[in-house]
Design a protein around this motif. Structure first.
Motif, PDB file in Angstrom:
ATOM      1  N   TYR A 193       0.789  -1.232   0.000  1.00 16.35           N
ATOM      2  CA  TYR A 193       0.000   0.000   0.000  1.00 16.35           C
ATOM      3  C   TYR A 193       0.821   1.283   0.000  1.00 16.35           C
ATOM      4  O   TYR A 193       0.353   2.299  -0.544  1.00 16.35           O
ATOM      5  CB  TYR A 193      -0.981  -0.005   1.182  1.00 16.35           C
TER       6      TYR A 193
ATOM      7  N   GLN B 118     -10.032  -3.180  -3.231  1.00 19.61           N
ATOM      8  CA  GLN B 118      -8.632  -2.850  -3.448  1.00 19.61           C
ATOM      9  C   GLN B 118      -8.473  -1.583  -4.287  1.00 19.61           C
ATOM     10  O   GLN B 118      -7.534  -0.809  -4.055  1.00 19.61           O
ATOM     11  CB  GLN B 118      -7.900  -4.026  -4.113  1.00 19.61           C
TER      12      GLN B 118
ATOM     13  N   SER C 207      -4.927   4.652   3.472  1.00 18.22           N
ATOM     14  CA  SER C 207      -4.448   3.271   3.309  1.00 18.22           C
ATOM     15  C   SER C 207      -4.493   2.520   4.636  1.00 18.22           C
ATOM     16  O   SER C 207      -4.718   1.310   4.666  1.00 18.22           O
ATOM     17  CB  SER C 207      -3.033   3.257   2.737  1.00 18.22           C
TER      18      SER C 207
ATOM     19  N   LEU D   4      -6.257   1.471  -2.994  1.00 20.70           N
ATOM     20  CA  LEU D   4      -5.004   1.737  -3.694  1.00 20.70           C
ATOM     21  C   LEU D   4      -5.067   2.870  -4.708  1.00 20.70           C
ATOM     22  O   LEU D   4      -4.088   3.613  -4.858  1.00 20.70           O
ATOM     23  CB  LEU D   4      -4.545   0.467  -4.430  1.00 20.70           C
TER      24      LEU D   4
ATOM     25  N   ARG E 103      -6.852  -0.666   4.048  1.00 18.61           N
ATOM     26  CA  ARG E 103      -6.032  -1.809   3.651  1.00 18.61           C
ATOM     27  C   ARG E 103      -6.638  -3.111   4.155  1.00 18.61           C
ATOM     28  O   ARG E 103      -7.463  -3.117   5.077  1.00 18.61           O
ATOM     29  CB  ARG E 103      -4.600  -1.645   4.160  1.00 18.61           C
TER      30      ARG E 103
END
Length: 429
Positions: free
Chosen positions: A195, A288, A318, A292, A322
């Motif tokens: 990340y 994701q 993040s 990201l 995450r």
């Protein structure tokens, strides 16, 4: 002298707690240890490697081969130094955050001097004095050294301690104008946790601001250096694993695919536990992308003039989104918030967010005990707490960004509010 005393006290507290009977309990807590950073899993991976078994063939070890080799050497030759090593790395992280804040203060002072002529007359009081700016690095240092999230993360001996150090050095390198240092350490952090790759954008802007050449050339050089460093780390890791790249699936693949749904303070585990398997790929991609990619372009376009704020926000986002977050990630970005102390007066959610942090931090272990040990609660209770914790963090970050915009507007247009030439009033009916 006061700064040195803080280092000593914080170091002694960490070192003492690691040697208490509570260390084992803390190192296994779901808020502190995850499948990615757990010391227990790292020990298992080292044991397999020592006995000539590939630790990436199973589903228990997901750290990078570089960390595997480093801690293998430490445990083999100087195992008694482990508490000191973790304590030293955490104190070193605080030091680099302190140095980063010190350099930022100088840059902020110069930028404030340049725009002082364009500031509205009634907004001159918003300009920070030298004494106010001087306090900022010490606040950053104190928040990291004595934040319970950072302390417990170090005491649990998670590898997030290493990641925080890598991020701190990369931030310091970027504000100092050391391109190779910044790119090498952000590549190391990316190689460990993936990340941090998002930080290449604010770091590129910071390095371009420090360089005196063409900005586009600076961006390209930074990106090239980062890609070369990252590629070199991938190659070295494969060399460590006897030329095999199979570790990639159990490191990057594990982070992206989220196969281990052990509860943590994040949002992934509950959704993917409840989800039908044939929808899994769709939602993995959606989650994701959110963690990201989604926020990089809009935030960069709006905060390109404040790359340190952009870096702070991206680190925080993040940490929230995450796949396997822990309180060590939260403690790191909280230590960056005092850099923006001048925005606190414009923030409206401070009290609510503070209460939410305190309540969820206390309720998390309580509900976990009720669920796992007493059997009087269920997964919904624990997820409710983690969802509230994530919501509080989102409120904090959005409030910080809006505070920056409010201050920017007030500096330019003044603090008075007139409607048709008369003072504006808010009337509730």
């Amino acid at each position: 002298m006061a700064v040195i005393l803080k280092y000593i006290v914080a170091g002694l507290v960490r070192y003492w707690l690691i040697h208490t009977d509570y260390w084992q309990t803390l190192s296994n807590r779901v808020e502190i240890a995850t499948p990615l950073n757990s010391w227990k899993r790292l020990i298992e991976g080292i044991y397999l490697y020592e006995h000539k078994i590939n630790p990436y063939e199973g589903d228990s070890f997901h750290e990078s081969p570089l960390l595997l080799i480093f801690f293998y050497g430490v445990l083999k030759y100087t195992p008694y130094l482990l508490p000191a090593i973790f304590t030293f790395m955490d104190i070193l992280t605080a030091y680099f955050l302190y140095k980063t804040a010190s350099i930022f203060v100088k840059v902020f002072k110069n930028s404030q001097r340049k725009i002082s002529e364009n500031i509205a007359t009634d907004s001159k009081t918003l300009l920070l004095s030298d004494s106010q700016l001087k306090e900022v690095p010490e606040y950053v240092l104190s928040v990291y050294l004595f934040n319970p999230y950072s302390v417990l993360n170090c005491v649990g001996m998670t590898t997030t301690v290493v990641q925080n150090l890598l991020l701190a050095v990369s931030l310091w390198g970027s504000v100092s104008g050391h391109r190779l240092l910044a790119c090498a350490f952000i590549a190391l952090a990316t190689h460990q946790a993936l990340y941090p790759v998002t930080l290449i954008v604010p770091l590129s802007i910071l390095l371009a601001d420090e360089s005196k050449g063409c900005n586009k050339c600076s961006y390209i050089r930074t990106l090239l250096v980062f890609v070369v460093c990252w590629g070199f780390l991938v190659y070295i890791s494969a060399y460590i694993m006897d030329g095999s790249y199979s570790y990639v699936y159990n490191t990057y693949g594990f982070i992206l695919n989220v196969p281990d749904l052990k509860p943590n303070i994040g949002l992934f585990w509950y959704f993917f536990t409840e989800m039908f398997e044939h929808f899994r790929l769709l939602f993995v991609c959606a989650f994701q992308i959110n963690a990201l990619i989604l926020y990089i372009v809009p935030l960069t376009l709006r905060f390109k003039d404040e790359p340190v704020l952009l870096a702070t926000v991206l680190i925080a986002l993040s940490s929230i989104f995450r796949s396997y977050p822990c309180i060590g990630d939260v403690g790191f970005y909280l230590a960056l918030l005092p850099i923006w102390k001048h925005l606190f007066n414009f923030m409206q959610q401070k009290f609510i967010v503070g209460c939410a942090f305190i309540i969820t931090s206390a309720l998390g272990p309580t509900v976990w005990h009720l669920w796992i040990y007493s059997g009087s609660a269920n997964a919904n209770f624990f997820f409710g707490v983690t969802l509230s914790f994530a919501t509080a963090q989102i409120f904090l970050i959005t409030d910080l960004m809006f505070a920056y915009l409010k201050r920017e507007f007030t500096l330019k247009h003044g603090s008075s509010r007139l409607v048709d030439g008369k003072p504006a009033k808010l009337v509730l009916r």
